[in-house]
Design a protein around this motif. Structure first.
Motif, short mmCIF file in Angstrom:
data_model
loop_
_atom_site.label_atom_id
_atom_site.label_comp_id
_atom_site.label_asym_id
_atom_site.label_seq_id
_atom_site.Cartn_x
_atom_site.Cartn_y
_atom_site.Cartn_z
N LEU A 1 8.39 2.98 -9.99
CA LEU A 1 7.91 1.87 -9.40
C LEU A 1 6.95 2.39 -8.64
CD1 LEU A 1 11.15 0.08 -7.44
CD2 LEU A 1 9.84 -0.64 -9.64
N PRO A 2 5.88 2.85 -9.56
CA PRO A 2 4.66 3.64 -8.77
C PRO A 2 4.02 2.86 -7.72
CG PRO A 2 4.15 2.97 -11.10
CD PRO A 2 5.64 2.87 -10.78
N GLY A 3 3.74 3.51 -6.75
CA GLY A 3 3.01 2.67 -5.38
C GLY A 3 3.97 1.86 -4.73
N ARG A 4 5.21 1.70 -4.89
CA ARG A 4 6.00 0.74 -4.48
C ARG A 4 6.24 1.14 -3.05
NH1 ARG A 4 8.07 -2.90 -2.07
NH2 ARG A 4 9.63 -4.13 -2.66
N ILE A 5 6.46 2.34 -2.93
CA ILE A 5 7.23 3.01 -1.49
C ILE A 5 5.95 3.82 -0.66
CG2 ILE A 5 8.71 4.61 -0.68
CD1 ILE A 5 10.32 4.09 -3.10
N HIS A 6 5.59 3.43 0.45
CA HIS A 6 4.70 4.17 1.04
C HIS A 6 5.51 5.27 2.08
CE1 HIS A 6 1.12 4.53 3.62
NE2 HIS A 6 2.01 4.80 4.78
N ARG A 7 4.95 6.40 1.69
CA ARG A 7 5.46 7.54 2.25
C ARG A 7 4.70 8.09 3.53
NH1 ARG A 7 6.95 10.18 -1.86
NH2 ARG A 7 8.94 8.91 -1.60
N VAL A 8 5.45 8.32 4.76
CA VAL A 8 4.98 8.69 5.85
C VAL A 8 5.59 10.20 6.38
CG1 VAL A 8 4.49 8.17 8.44
CG2 VAL A 8 4.40 6.31 7.03
N ILE A 9 4.75 11.03 6.32
CA ILE A 9 5.20 12.39 6.69
C ILE A 9 5.12 12.45 8.13
CG2 ILE A 9 4.94 14.89 6.28
CD1 ILE A 9 5.87 13.54 3.75
N TYR A 10 6.22 12.81 8.82
CA TYR A 10 6.29 12.76 10.21
C TYR A 10 5.32 14.00 10.73
CZ TYR A 10 8.34 13.73 14.91
OH TYR A 10 8.04 13.80 16.34
N GLU A 11 5.14 14.93 10.23
CA GLU A 11 4.13 16.07 10.61
C GLU A 11 2.82 15.56 10.49
OE1 GLU A 11 8.07 18.06 9.58
OE2 GLU A 11 6.77 16.56 8.85
N ASP A 12 2.36 14.62 9.61
CA ASP A 12 0.99 14.25 9.41
C ASP A 12 0.64 13.15 10.49
OD1 ASP A 12 0.83 15.92 7.36
OD2 ASP A 12 0.96 14.31 5.90
N LEU A 13 1.88 12.44 10.91
CA LEU A 13 1.84 11.29 11.80
C LEU A 13 1.38 12.04 13.24
CD1 LEU A 13 1.94 8.40 12.38
CD2 LEU A 13 4.23 8.52 12.70
N VAL A 14 2.08 12.81 13.61
CA VAL A 14 1.93 13.84 14.67
C VAL A 14 0.52 14.36 14.89
CG1 VAL A 14 2.65 15.49 16.24
CG2 VAL A 14 4.42 14.21 15.06
N GLU A 15 0.04 15.14 13.64
CA GLU A 15 -1.22 15.76 13.58
C GLU A 15 -2.55 14.77 13.57
OE1 GLU A 15 -1.85 18.65 14.36
OE2 GLU A 15 0.30 19.73 13.89
#
Length: 668
Positions: free
Chosen positions: A577-591
């Motif tokens: 399901l390409p593009g179906r799931i949006h990924r949030v990396i916690y470390e990126d969200l903090v930085e």
């Protein structure tokens, strides 16, 4: 009608006794007439004392009953009535003492056990009250054919009780009392669905059976079906508005569906009546914490500790606020309680976690890890978790959910685009993501909703005839059935959505197991994968005692395998399901918070609103262990917290395997 000859003393006593329940004033007058004729008759004095007590004249009742109890110390009913008189006068110690004497003299005196339980509950003796209520249920069974099963249940031998009850029901299939006892046995055996069906059948046959109704309401609550429990509790309260157990369960269910204002009011009214009950203080603290009243929550937890110094949950709840270190006095109290030999495992494990947090705050990682490990070991004893089953579920999902499988079902499911699912592992930033989204004017934050898992369980239930396991069972559902399941989810979650906003967040982390189901029944829902470094999220989960669920988190090797299975399953869905799931990396969200928030909103189809960057100003109720953290601006301190504990994390690293390096997935 009296069975004694009319006009006799025996007939007069029978009539006066019969009037007690319906007209205690008349019963009292009849008793005085009896005593005028026979002043020393103990039966007349007992009826008079009971009549006075039932009319609320507790002092006069005591004056009649106390000398009678001294004269007849082995008369259980007299002791029972005197105990109620003491209770009515507010003399709890005397009331408890006399009621204990009554049940000791007559163990099958059910009403005395109930009264003793009520008085112990008022005094804050939780364990004593529960034991008395359990004895009341046993003593209330009058049918000699059911007493053996009741005794077995009282002795926690549910297997024997079930065997006896099923044999009895073969002979008397319409025996409602037997079905209610069988439901209790099924609960003890962990068969909650069967118990629910039995209790529903009891109420259909006898709608006035309040004991079965309360059992059903409790069972529904423990299955996280609070909305279904509420009508039953309200029906009970319509008949007994002051019953503390009914009121307490109502408050708990209201909290579960997000009505925290009324729940807090109920707890506060309960504490006005039962100020010494530590668990009500504990429940109030939990509710106050959820709505952001931190100082009031701290005060409630401290009052709980003052009333019940061995109640480990109160110490852990205080530590779990994660905003202040334990005082020297609190730490000393925890160590003192842990030294006790009579402490329950539940209290002990909570104290280990709380003491671990105190040592962590003081910069003592070795001591902290030792305490966390001790708590986890105790918790793991009571849980059933098989890592092989989780891996097998992942592999069945990978095998079933192919591009072709989804393509042939592309027109199925509910058209609703309201849900935003946030999935992943616990302690990976899901609460922060929910708080950011819920700070948008179009999005409502709810909680970790159980409904997707309950829908999945409903599909598994009919497997007795050899039906396919989950998720293979989904292959047999047609488009209409899939659409109905999607609509059922939307309807079931409506009770959690108070604001009328068009979108809502369901942040149950374990829903990543059910992404295939979500895609089939809610193809327009958004799916957010909250991901964090496996050693960061793994250690954070290990050091956390969860109120329920997450059975994998109490062993480092289980945690590593679980994370590895999660990464593999999510990689599969990224591919099919390409593009179906949006990924949030916690470390990126903090930085780089602003960049990640913009990406998140864009993927959800939401216009930017400044409030999403000031999520910490949002005063909404937050029902997870991260509630206090998301009420502050983003901080970096926790990112590398696991490094201090790395010497003890080898089992986690080994179990993670390739996921230790490839954990970022398509955000690498």
């Amino acid at each position: 009608m009296p069975s004694a000859p009319p006009g006799s003393l025996a007939a007069a006593i029978e009539l006066a006794s019969a009037l007690l329940a319906t007209d205690p004033a008349q019963a009292g007058r009849r008793a005085r007439d009896i005593l005028q004729a026979t002043p020393d008759d103990p039966r007349g004095r007992l009826i008079l004392g009971s009549a006075l007590r039932r009319q609320g004249d507790f002092a006069a009742a005591r004056a009649v009953l106390e000398p009678l109890a001294r004269a007849y110390p082995n008369a259980a009913l007299t002791q029972y009535e005197l105990g109620l008189a003491f209770s009515g006068l507010g003399d709890a110690p005397a009331g408890i003492d006399v009621l204990r004497r009554a049940v000791g003299l007559k163990p099958d005196l059910a009403e005395a056990w109930k009264a003793l339980g009520d008085e112990l509950f008022r005094a804050g003796d939780v364990a004593g009250a529960e034991a008395a209520f359990k004895a009341h249920v046993r003593a209330a069974v009058r049918d000699p054919h059911l007493m053996g099963a009741a005794d077995a249940l009282f002795a926690d031998d549910a297997v024997l009780a079930e065997r006896l009850l099923r044999a009895h029901l073969d002979r008397r299939p319409d025996d409602v009392a037997a079905r209610q006892l069988l439901a209790q046995a099924c609960v003890q055996l962990g068969r909650r669905d069967e118990a629910q069906g039995l209790l529903a059948a009891c109420l259909q046959a006898d709608p006035g059976r309040d004991g079965a109704r309360f059992q059903l309401a409790e069972l529904l609550f423990h299955q996280q079906k609070a909305a279904e429990a509420l009508p039953h509790i309200r029906a009970l309260l319509a008949r007994e508005p002051d019953d503390p157990a009914f009121r307490n369960l109502l408050a708990a269910c209201l909290g579960m569906v997000g009505d925290y204002g009324p729940a807090i009011e109920i707890y506060e009214r309960l504490l006005a009546d039962y100020p010494k009950h530590p668990r009500i203080w504990l429940n109030l603290g939990h509710a106050l914490r959820t709505v952001g009243r931190r100082d009031d929550a701290v005060a409630a937890y401290r009052q709980c500790i003052a009333l019940a110094p061995g109640l480990g949950d109160a110490y852990w709840s205080l530590a779990n606020l994660k905003t202040a270190s334990a005082t020297a006095g609190i730490e000393a109290a925890m160590r003192s309680q842990l030294a006790r030999s009579d402490l329950t495992d539940d209290d002990r494990l909570h104290l280990h976690y709380a003491l671990g947090k105190a040592l962590e705050d003081r910069g003592e990682p070795a001591g902290a890890f030792g305490q966390y490990s001790a708590g986890a070991e105790l918790r793991r004893k009571d849980l059933r978790y098989d890592a092989d089953e989780t891996t097998a579920l992942m592999r069945r999902s990978v095998a079933l959910f192919t591009p072709a499988f989804f393509e042939t079902r592309a027109d199925a499911g509910s058209p609703s685009d309201a849900p935003i699912f946030v999935v992943g592992l616990p302690r990976s930033g899901s609460t922060l993501i929910e708080q950011i989204l819920a700070s948008h004017s179009l999005v409502e934050g709810t909680m970790e909703l159980p409904d997707i898992a309950l829908i999945a369980q409903g599909l598994i239930r009919p497997r007795a005839g050899g039906a396919a396991p989950y998720p293979d069972v989904l292959a047999g559902l047609d488009a209409g059935q899939l659409s109905a399941l999607g609509e059922a989810y939307i309807e079931r979650t409506r009770v959690q959505r108070k604001s009328g906003r068009p979108f809502f967040v369901d942040k149950m982390p374990n829903n990543f197991h059910h992404i295939g189901l979500i895609q089939l029944i809610l193809p327009n829902a958004r799916i957010i994968d909250a991901r964090r470094h496996p050693l960061g999220s793994g250690f954070s989960a290990f050091r956390q005692h969860f109120a329920h669920g997450h059975a994998f988190s109490y062993d480092l090797a289980d945690l590593g395998r679980y994370y590895r299975d999660y990464v593999e399953l999510m990689a599969h869905f990224d591919a099919v399901l390409p593009g179906r799931i949006h990924r949030v990396i916690y470390e990126d969200l903090v930085e780089d918070t602003e960049r990640e928030v913009l990406r998140l909103l864009d993927d959800c189809g939401l216009p930017f609103e400044p409030g999403c960057l000031k999520f910490y100003e949002n005063a909404r109720a937050v029902r997870t262990v991260s509630s206090e953290q998301v009420r502050r601006p983003i901080f970096r301190e926790g990112l590398e917290q696991w490094r201090a504990y790395e010497p003890w994390l080898d089992p986690l690293k080994t179990a993670l395997g390739p996921a230790l390096e490839g954990w970022r997935g398509n955000r690498a």
